[in-house]
Enzyme design. Sequence first.
Site, mmCIF file in Angstrom:
data_model
loop_
_atom_site.group_PDB
_atom_site.id
_atom_site.type_symbol
_atom_site.label_atom_id
_atom_site.label_comp_id
_atom_site.label_asym_id
_atom_site.label_seq_id
_atom_site.Cartn_x
_atom_site.Cartn_y
_atom_site.Cartn_z
ATOM 1 N N HIS A 142 0.842 -1.202 0.000
ATOM 2 C CA HIS A 142 0.000 0.000 0.000
ATOM 3 C C HIS A 142 0.877 1.252 0.000
ATOM 4 O O HIS A 142 0.642 2.195 -0.763
ATOM 5 C CB HIS A 142 -0.914 -0.014 1.230
ATOM 6 C CG HIS A 142 -1.736 1.230 1.419
ATOM 7 N ND1 HIS A 142 -2.809 1.541 0.611
ATOM 8 C CD2 HIS A 142 -1.633 2.241 2.323
ATOM 9 C CE1 HIS A 142 -3.340 2.700 1.020
ATOM 10 N NE2 HIS A 142 -2.641 3.138 2.048
ATOM 11 N N THR A 260 -15.544 6.691 10.125
ATOM 12 C CA THR A 260 -14.839 5.411 10.049
ATOM 13 C C THR A 260 -15.855 4.354 10.466
ATOM 14 O O THR A 260 -16.575 4.552 11.444
ATOM 15 C CB THR A 260 -13.642 5.389 11.032
ATOM 16 O OG1 THR A 260 -12.798 6.498 10.752
ATOM 17 C CG2 THR A 260 -12.853 4.094 10.910
#
Length: 433
Positions: A142, A260
Amino acid sequence: MEINDTHDPNRRSWVESANLAGTDFPIQNLPLGVFSNAGGTPRGGIAIGDRILDLAAAVETGLFRGDAEDVARAAMEPALNSLMALGNDAASALRAAASAILTEGSADRGKAEPCLVPMAGATMALPTRIGSFTDFLTSLDHTLRMSPNGKSPPAFDRIPIAYHGRATTVCVSGTPLVRPRGQFANPDGATAYGPEPAQDFELELGIFVGPGNRLGEPIAIDEAGAHIFGYCLLNDWSARGIQFFESTPLGPFLGKSMMTSISPWVVTTEALVPFAAPARPREPGKEPPEHLTSTGNQVGGGLDLAMFADWSTEAMRERNAPAETVVRTNFRGTYWTPAQMLCHHASNGCELRSGDLFGSGTVSGPTPESRACLAEINEKGARTIAIGGETRTWLEDGDEVSFRAKAERDGYASIGFGACQGRVLPCFASGGR
Ligand code: CA
């Protein structure tokens, strides 16, 4: 924590749905969550098959005895912070007792059956009052794909890099994401203010802090595992336009803080013991520093957990088309282990409190299918993605993302996490609702 009778793959429950192949919640899992039903007060429960063992009802009826009763009283509260403060040995006593109660042939069945609530009719809440939320960066793949120059930052080999997130906007699975409004750079370079044009998700593992430390006192790497109570799935929704514009030099702010999402069930550290994996081997010269290294962490600090992201559009759901799986990855390839994250976090004396939440960072691997956010899949907006006969670059309004995970190993019962799901809604008109 070690393998014990609660992990026995031959153990079956008198709750028939817990014995079905493919269930996330067999008797070997027994994750904890907070639920309510029929307008009742939120309270702690244990998932078993498609049922929830209502811990308040179970305590009331005298199902738990001795030490396990004290732990069950902490676990029946409207948030699991008190339970997490008691630590993993206490959670282990509760798990052993719950496993005995729910095992096929248990003499407690008659008393326990009225304490079961259908999961389908229950409303799940956040498992803890989350005092603090921290998001890490733990995937090398990532990091390399998202890096402006294709290299990892100098500190990446030495520390699990992280930033302080927004605890108050952590929401339970099912909460819709209202598309944020903000400032971003248009392709011509001019700055604009409006609906986020590049809404993304990040597939992460959530980590809950157990007992924690006192202000000023670090936690040694060999002690760190005892401070990890359990895990959930976490979607670090990322508004890339806002994020890329605002992040230099202080890091993400409004690009992440709108929301989130986490899955509601906390899979305990003990439930995951059979799926321990070695920490990722490092190239010579890139080893972690000594205070983040131990034999135990090297041998078993990792976690063999397959993780998936499913994506559906409004048109797909209208024609009852199944969601498409767009990410298939595994946590075991990550660069840092959860214990290293926790040890590093407390290494300056920062107080970690029971029920605090960490995000692992996007769990991307080296293969194309293991890219765990859209910015990697679409190469930061350069490529389109085919989904259900439509074309996407980023998430559009009405799109839904749902995460799932499965821990599997020969000789053990597979366990899952339940879903972390959310749908993108259009942003409010400028200026409010
Ligand atoms: Ca993240």
